[in-house]
Design a protein around this motif. Sequence first.
Motif, PDB file in Angstrom:
ATOM      1  N   PRO A   1    -112.166 -20.119 -29.766  1.00 43.68           N
ATOM      2  CA  PRO A   1    -113.057 -19.791 -28.653  1.00 43.68           C
ATOM      3  C   PRO A   1    -114.283 -19.019 -29.129  1.00 43.68           C
ATOM      4  O   PRO A   1    -114.351 -18.626 -30.286  1.00 43.68           O
ATOM      5  CB  PRO A   1    -112.185 -18.918 -27.752  1.00 43.68           C
ATOM      6  N   ASN A   2    -115.242 -18.809 -28.251  1.00 44.07           N
ATOM      7  CA  ASN A   2    -116.441 -18.061 -28.611  1.00 44.07           C
ATOM      8  C   ASN A   2    -116.085 -16.676 -29.138  1.00 44.07           C
ATOM      9  O   ASN A   2    -115.221 -16.011 -28.596  1.00 44.07           O
ATOM     10  CB  ASN A   2    -117.353 -17.893 -27.386  1.00 44.07           C
ATOM     11  N   GLY A   3    -116.778 -16.290 -30.216  1.00 44.12           N
ATOM     12  CA  GLY A   3    -116.542 -14.964 -30.777  1.00 44.12           C
ATOM     13  C   GLY A   3    -115.338 -14.909 -31.693  1.00 44.12           C
ATOM     14  O   GLY A   3    -114.943 -13.834 -32.143  1.00 44.12           O
ATOM     15  N   ALA A   4    -114.741 -16.060 -32.009  1.00 49.08           N
ATOM     16  CA  ALA A   4    -113.546 -16.077 -32.852  1.00 49.08           C
ATOM     17  C   ALA A   4    -113.864 -15.751 -34.313  1.00 49.08           C
ATOM     18  O   ALA A   4    -112.998 -15.305 -35.053  1.00 49.08           O
ATOM     19  CB  ALA A   4    -112.876 -17.450 -32.776  1.00 49.08           C
ATOM     20  N   GLY A   5    -115.133 -15.967 -34.702  1.00 47.69           N
ATOM     21  CA  GLY A   5    -115.512 -15.725 -36.095  1.00 47.69           C
ATOM     22  C   GLY A   5    -115.832 -17.002 -36.843  1.00 47.69           C
ATOM     23  O   GLY A   5    -115.913 -17.008 -38.068  1.00 47.69           O
ATOM     24  N   LYS A   6    -116.056 -18.099 -36.107  1.00 46.64           N
ATOM     25  CA  LYS A   6    -116.355 -19.378 -36.748  1.00 46.64           C
ATOM     26  C   LYS A   6    -117.699 -19.320 -37.491  1.00 46.64           C
ATOM     27  O   LYS A   6    -117.760 -19.619 -38.680  1.00 46.64           O
ATOM     28  CB  LYS A   6    -116.399 -20.506 -35.709  1.00 46.64           C
ATOM     29  N   SER A   7    -118.737 -18.934 -36.764  1.00 47.27           N
ATOM     30  CA  SER A   7    -120.062 -18.923 -37.394  1.00 47.27           C
ATOM     31  C   SER A   7    -120.104 -17.944 -38.558  1.00 47.27           C
ATOM     32  O   SER A   7    -120.726 -18.221 -39.587  1.00 47.27           O
ATOM     33  CB  SER A   7    -121.132 -18.533 -36.369  1.00 47.27           C
ATOM     34  N   THR A   8    -119.442 -16.811 -38.390  1.00 52.60           N
ATOM     35  CA  THR A   8    -119.410 -15.826 -39.475  1.00 52.60           C
ATOM     36  C   THR A   8    -118.810 -16.452 -40.732  1.00 52.60           C
ATOM     37  O   THR A   8    -119.350 -16.310 -41.833  1.00 52.60           O
ATOM     38  CB  THR A   8    -118.585 -14.602 -39.037  1.00 52.60           C
TER      39      THR A   8
ATOM     40  N   ALA B   1    -115.211  -8.962 -37.888  1.00 56.19           N
ATOM     41  CA  ALA B   1    -115.436 -10.272 -37.260  1.00 56.19           C
ATOM     42  C   ALA B   1    -114.452 -11.293 -37.807  1.00 56.19           C
ATOM     43  O   ALA B   1    -114.048 -12.215 -37.112  1.00 56.19           O
ATOM     44  CB  ALA B   1    -116.868 -10.726 -37.494  1.00 56.19           C
TER      45      ALA B   1
ATOM     46  N   TYR C   1    -118.958  -6.315 -39.391  1.00 58.05           N
ATOM     47  CA  TYR C   1    -120.321  -6.001 -38.944  1.00 58.05           C
ATOM     48  C   TYR C   1    -120.272  -4.544 -38.523  1.00 58.05           C
ATOM     49  O   TYR C   1    -119.759  -4.240 -37.444  1.00 58.05           O
ATOM     50  CB  TYR C   1    -120.732  -6.852 -37.754  1.00 58.05           C
TER      51      TYR C   1
ATOM     52  N   PHE D   1    -116.965  -3.288 -36.973  1.00 55.26           N
ATOM     53  CA  PHE D   1    -116.281  -4.351 -36.258  1.00 55.26           C
ATOM     54  C   PHE D   1    -115.836  -5.472 -37.196  1.00 55.26           C
ATOM     55  O   PHE D   1    -116.667  -6.081 -37.878  1.00 55.26           O
ATOM     56  CB  PHE D   1    -117.221  -4.908 -35.176  1.00 55.26           C
TER      57      PHE D   1
HETATM   58  N1  LIG Z   1    -124.866 -10.012 -36.782  1.00 54.63           N
HETATM   59  C1  LIG Z   1    -123.820  -9.522 -36.082  1.00 54.63           C
HETATM   60  N2  LIG Z   1    -123.690  -8.199 -35.860  1.00 54.63           N
HETATM   61  C2  LIG Z   1    -122.644  -7.708 -35.179  1.00 54.63           C
HETATM   62  N3  LIG Z   1    -121.664  -8.443 -34.654  1.00 54.63           N
HETATM   63  C3  LIG Z   1    -121.721  -9.771 -34.837  1.00 54.63           C
HETATM   64  C4  LIG Z   1    -122.802 -10.379 -35.551  1.00 54.63           C
HETATM   65  N4  LIG Z   1    -122.591 -11.709 -35.572  1.00 54.63           N
HETATM   66  C5  LIG Z   1    -121.445 -11.931 -34.902  1.00 54.63           C
HETATM   67  N5  LIG Z   1    -120.920 -10.766 -34.455  1.00 54.63           N
HETATM   68  C6  LIG Z   1    -119.658 -10.619 -33.729  1.00 54.63           C
HETATM   69  O1  LIG Z   1    -118.624 -11.130 -34.540  1.00 54.63           O
HETATM   70  C7  LIG Z   1    -117.705 -11.898 -33.766  1.00 54.63           C
HETATM   71  C8  LIG Z   1    -117.613 -13.289 -34.315  1.00 54.63           C
HETATM   72  O2  LIG Z   1    -118.833 -13.955 -34.102  1.00 54.63           O
HETATM   73  P1  LIG Z   1    -119.107 -15.457 -34.535  1.00 54.63           P
HETATM   74  O3  LIG Z   1    -118.719 -15.605 -35.964  1.00 54.63           O
HETATM   75  O4  LIG Z   1    -120.497 -15.788 -34.175  1.00 54.63           O
HETATM   76  O5  LIG Z   1    -118.067 -16.237 -33.620  1.00 54.63           O
HETATM   77  P2  LIG Z   1    -118.045 -17.765 -33.164  1.00 54.63           P
HETATM   78  O6  LIG Z   1    -119.011 -18.523 -33.992  1.00 54.63           O
HETATM   79  O7  LIG Z   1    -116.627 -18.187 -33.381  1.00 54.63           O
HETATM   80  O8  LIG Z   1    -118.403 -17.794 -31.716  1.00 54.63           O
HETATM   81  C9  LIG Z   1    -118.198 -11.832 -32.326  1.00 54.63           C
HETATM   82  O9  LIG Z   1    -117.470 -10.844 -31.653  1.00 54.63           O
HETATM   83  C10 LIG Z   1    -119.641 -11.433 -32.450  1.00 54.63           C
HETATM   84  O10 LIG Z   1    -120.035 -10.669 -31.349  1.00 54.63           O
END
Ligand SMILES: Nc1ncnc2c1ncn2[C@@H]1O[C@H](COP(=O)(O)OP(=O)(O)O)[C@@H](O)[C@H]1O
Lengths: 322, 237
Positions: free
Chosen positions: A35-42, A16, A11, A14
Amino acid sequence: MIEAIDITKYYGDFPAVTGLSFSVEQGEILGFLGPNGAGKSTTMKILTGFIPPSSGTAKIAGFDITEQSLQARRHIGYLPETVPLYEDMNVRDYLSFMGQIRGMAKPQLHQRINEVIELCRLGEYRDTIIGKLSKGYRQRVGISQAILHEPDVLVLDEPTIGIDPIQVVETRQLIKDLGRDHTLILSSHILPEVSMICDRIIIIHEGQIVAVDDPGNLGTNLAGVERVEIEVKGPNREILPVLERVDGVQSIERMSVTGGAYHRYHVTVDIGKDLRHDLAKIIVEGGWELLKLQSLGMSLEEIFLRLTIEEEELPNNSGAVS
Amino acid sequence: MKNLIAITLKETKGYFSTPSAYIVGTMFLVLTGVFFVFDVSKPFAEAGVRGLSDWASFFIVFLAPLITMKLLAEEQKLGTLELLLTSPVREWEIVLGKYLASFLMLLSIQSVTLYYVFIVYFFGNPDTGPVISAYIGLVLHGAAALAIGMLGSSLSGNQIISAVVATAILLIFSFINRVSSLVEGNVAEFINALSMNSRLADFSRGIIDLSHIVYFLSIVGVFLFLSIRSLETRRWR
Ligand SMILES: Nc1ncnc2c1ncn2[C@@H]1O[C@H](COP(=O)(O)OP(=O)(O)O)[C@@H](O)[C@H]1O
Ligand SMILES: [Mg+2]
């Protein structure tokens, strides 16, 4: 059924997710724990074709998510973490719309909607406007739309987040049942949840896979390594063999140092062992000057501490209809 | 194609089941009506719908963005776009499907203005030619305005911002001919060619010029294309 090949996602600057590779066999339930912010949703968004990877790719049912996106998407049912729904539609109309855009024919769709409503126990609410449902029931509607078209692959991003404990138990059972005839990938930050539901678990931290294991072994027999950075003043020829002899050290990499009368080593050690004390001691005993000793990144133990290990931490949010 | 129809039907149902569309439509009809009546009650007023179509065109600039603003902005805000774009649906099917729904909505609002036309026929004896051409102009203008509205809606998750951006673009297209008097030669001609208002004036005078039709349809094409591209690049942001 799912094959992720060296997926990296930036991103901006950064990273992710970096260099993620794994595969999920047909009929398997894979837990994606971190944990939160690990990159799961990404990772989920990339697998489902919502966002493209910066590099690498993935295959869903044999179709490349970037080059054969449309075919790949035909095989996916997806529940995003935020459970996005059209607030002003009723449950049945909503499912009917979602079925149509997944290419389902009308008569078959009608019957399938009834089945899904039954399965997710939404019966009383089939004509309720979605905006009026509680979180737990919205979650069920979200799961309903994901399984409606009987996809080969189900991707569920934190499906039990923010719903009350009783519904959490029901939802987990439902997911487990679904796992019987779907290939399923489930993300979570709750350790007991994935151990209970999944056949195999991938632990992800700061965008990288740190461990892959069976639920039974988790925490006791983890694959993986961690690293320690050391800076020492003294002769390299003498220091290196001594460090290598320390119990638990797997390998040592000598890093280049610009303009300093010291050496920098990256010591790879067995996972779960904190060798900082042993390393410091042996350096001081050798009569060398220890300038720096630091753990690189987070150890798996520390990652575990950031996962939710206790069930009690589930947020409470009850009531069927708000 | 099936996807497109499903999307059009869903959005059309959405329009007719929410009060905001009725409110906006009623406002449009009342404003257009009031100004029209004000015009025809002047002494020596001609029996015709020229005033009506002029006012209707003027208010479409504000009406169209209100109709389209939610179409893509709301999907982005609710996050439902994530489910739409991960379904086997193409971006153009989404944009075109929603656009058609907004067009149906606008047509149904515009068709109510036929009531005023009926009154004109009842009390006077207007030329039928200009009435028909005026309505063709009105529909074409509406189609173009909605396409511009779609682009606005694709650009932001905020409906207000979407509507404001679209209205601004529409105002520029409407009144850019005022600028042409400040410059000369080819530039002035070019600016005039871009303007909607000079072409709408022809329609309400009873002139149906093929180039005008091509102009409005081109605006529809260009802005729908831009909306589709905007939706596609959403993925990359
Ligand atoms: N659209 C975005 N733009 C910038 N940074 C992002 C975006 N989406 C997620 N991030 C960052 O990428 C990292 C991984 O996010 P995410 O995949 O949502 O993690 P998880 O689902 O494991 O909590 C986090 O540090 C988050 O802040
Ligand atoms: Mg997440």
